[in-house]
Design an enzyme around this catalytic site. Sequence first.
Site, PDB file in Angstrom:
ATOM      1  N   LYS A   1       0.835  -1.210   0.000  1.00  0.00           N
ATOM      2  CA  LYS A   1       0.000   0.000   0.000  1.00  0.00           C
ATOM      3  C   LYS A   1       0.868   1.257   0.000  1.00  0.00           C
ATOM      4  O   LYS A   1       0.621   2.201  -0.751  1.00  0.00           O
ATOM      5  CB  LYS A   1      -0.905  -0.014   1.238  1.00  0.00           C
ATOM      6  CG  LYS A   1      -1.491   1.327   1.595  1.00  0.00           C
ATOM      7  CD  LYS A   1      -2.290   1.291   2.878  1.00  0.00           C
ATOM      8  CE  LYS A   1      -1.527   1.490   4.151  1.00  0.00           C
ATOM      9  NZ  LYS A   1      -1.181   2.869   4.518  1.00  0.00           N
ATOM     10  N   ASN A   2       1.887   1.279   0.868  1.00  0.00           N
ATOM     11  CA  ASN A   2       2.660   2.516   1.030  1.00  0.00           C
ATOM     12  C   ASN A   2       3.645   2.768  -0.113  1.00  0.00           C
ATOM     13  O   ASN A   2       4.295   3.806  -0.149  1.00  0.00           O
ATOM     14  CB  ASN A   2       3.371   2.534   2.388  1.00  0.00           C
ATOM     15  CG  ASN A   2       2.368   2.743   3.518  1.00  0.00           C
ATOM     16  OD1 ASN A   2       1.215   3.084   3.272  1.00  0.00           O
ATOM     17  ND2 ASN A   2       2.800   2.524   4.747  1.00  0.00           N
TER      18      ASN A   2
ATOM     19  N   ARG B   1       1.354  14.194  13.826  1.00  0.00           N
ATOM     20  CA  ARG B   1       1.840  14.003  12.447  1.00  0.00           C
ATOM     21  C   ARG B   1       1.839  15.294  11.615  1.00  0.00           C
ATOM     22  O   ARG B   1       1.102  15.403  10.626  1.00  0.00           O
ATOM     23  CB  ARG B   1       1.041  12.902  11.755  1.00  0.00           C
ATOM     24  CG  ARG B   1       1.144  11.578  12.479  1.00  0.00           C
ATOM     25  CD  ARG B   1       0.384  10.491  11.795  1.00  0.00           C
ATOM     26  NE  ARG B   1       1.061  10.013  10.603  1.00  0.00           N
ATOM     27  CZ  ARG B   1       0.557   9.070   9.810  1.00  0.00           C
ATOM     28  NH1 ARG B   1      -0.611   8.535  10.075  1.00  0.00           N
ATOM     29  NH2 ARG B   1       1.216   8.692   8.737  1.00  0.00           N
TER      30      ARG B   1
ATOM     31  N   ASP C   1       5.175   0.195  11.921  1.00  0.00           N
ATOM     32  CA  ASP C   1       3.958  -0.436  11.403  1.00  0.00           C
ATOM     33  C   ASP C   1       3.831  -1.913  11.802  1.00  0.00           C
ATOM     34  O   ASP C   1       2.822  -2.550  11.497  1.00  0.00           O
ATOM     35  CB  ASP C   1       3.902  -0.310   9.869  1.00  0.00           C
ATOM     36  CG  ASP C   1       3.629   1.114   9.432  1.00  0.00           C
ATOM     37  OD1 ASP C   1       3.201   1.929  10.269  1.00  0.00           O
ATOM     38  OD2 ASP C   1       3.855   1.419   8.244  1.00  0.00           O
TER      39      ASP C   1
ATOM     40  N   ARG D   1      -8.344  -0.604   5.211  1.00  0.00           N
ATOM     41  CA  ARG D   1      -7.529   0.444   4.583  1.00  0.00           C
ATOM     42  C   ARG D   1      -6.234  -0.126   4.024  1.00  0.00           C
ATOM     43  O   ARG D   1      -5.695   0.398   3.050  1.00  0.00           O
ATOM     44  CB  ARG D   1      -7.198   1.537   5.596  1.00  0.00           C
ATOM     45  CG  ARG D   1      -8.390   2.344   6.012  1.00  0.00           C
ATOM     46  CD  ARG D   1      -7.981   3.479   6.884  1.00  0.00           C
ATOM     47  NE  ARG D   1      -7.012   4.318   6.178  1.00  0.00           N
ATOM     48  CZ  ARG D   1      -6.553   5.464   6.626  1.00  0.00           C
ATOM     49  NH1 ARG D   1      -6.956   5.910   7.785  1.00  0.00           N
ATOM     50  NH2 ARG D   1      -5.681   6.175   5.932  1.00  0.00           N
TER      51      ARG D   1
END
Length: 416
Positions: free
Chosen positions: A22-23, A121, A304, A396
Amino acid sequence: MDYIEIEGGVQLDGHVRVSGAKNAALPIMASLLLTTGETRLHNVPRVRDVVTFGQVLQALGAKICLDGSELIIDTTSIDRFEAPYDLVKTMRGSFLVLGPLLARYGRARVSLPGGCAIGPRPVNLHLKGLQALGARLELTQGYVHAYADQLHGATIAFPFPTVTGTENIMMAAVLAKGMTIIDNAACEPEVVDLAEALMRMGARVTGAGSPHMVIEGVPRLEPAAHDIIPDRIEAGTFLVAGAMTGGDVTIDNCRPAHLGVLLKHLRATGAAVEVRDDSVRVIGSERASPINLVTAPYPGFPTDMQAQMMALLTRANGRSVISETVFENRYMHAAELSRMGADIHLEGADAIVMGVPHLHGAPVMATDLRASAGLVLAGLAAQGITTVSRVYHLDRGYEQIETKLAALGAKIRRLP
Ligand code: EPU
């Protein structure tokens, strides 16, 4: 809202394939704004964040078609330059359109992301870097308005690595006039994958994957197809699932080099780990040994994977200490794990985990993507039934996690 129900206590066994990262997919989708025309991306994960990012690109005028794991994006008709609050607030990764829009079209209006469940963030380093490249910025009504007739190369030294900050600057610098140096650049494999996608388009990037990256600006880039790397966090999540259920799980299509420090920590807990060219097998031990771990930018232990590893350590044979150094507030799962019988004390950036022999099933609530993964893993190892609500967090970033876990033997199902 869906929830996931797990009957714990089954040893996972078998092979699983992970989806694309995903990233890596998100910045590479953003990078297509630097080109005009149609591009195909392969190995794109079918996860909610990819769909949301597709909506951001559509809002700019792009045409998007997701067909299996192939994503076709046509940027011929980009005619709006705004990423609206409604989309950015649901996914802060949307901020990645700022650099490429500015570089290609000389203007962008992007909503500021605001805080999120894992910390404040800020995006100050993205903005400072773009200013160093010559962007004029105005912050009004919650939006960044950015303008530049022509960006120019500059030296940008980050005080600490930022993943999407590095990516935003890279995407701006590839079309800037002259040379840009990024010092203290993020070294994550997803940054390297973006650099490779950009180079296929004609960009000149050296040093990606090291803290010192050099980008020589070029006048234009052409669309180019790209294969997204396998998701190392999804792979890590299945490896921890195998280890903590005392199972035998093989990830068939990963890049073991991207998993180095995680594999080292898994071995330290007593799991047997076998590494081949593009696969990793884990065999869990009866009860894990406690370990200490510190999250850090790549190649350190990934933040993560912190929640998943905490889930494993809740049942270790002793006291573990986890130090979260990347985000200020990434322990929301600790209180939920405690509801399942875990013994966890938070002291500032540290979580002290006293292993208990057994977790017991309980209704728990997901607060963010990786926290949800940690709760699912705890449910797999717990005695009895666990229900994890707010599954949309999981959706997600994990493609059909319950189907993949069920194929490994887990008693897991999604219920409406
Ligand atoms: N930071 C600043 N100022 C900035 C940018 C970052 O102070 O301008 C701080 C952050 O607050 C944080 C640290 O720097 O304390 C590092 O954050 P980073 O910028 O590297 O995080 P990110 O780019 O916002 C990406 C991933 C996250 C992952 C982190 C760290 C994407 C889309 N997101 O976020 O992924 O946790 O890097 O590896 O790539 C997830 O997938 O669940 C996820 C949260």
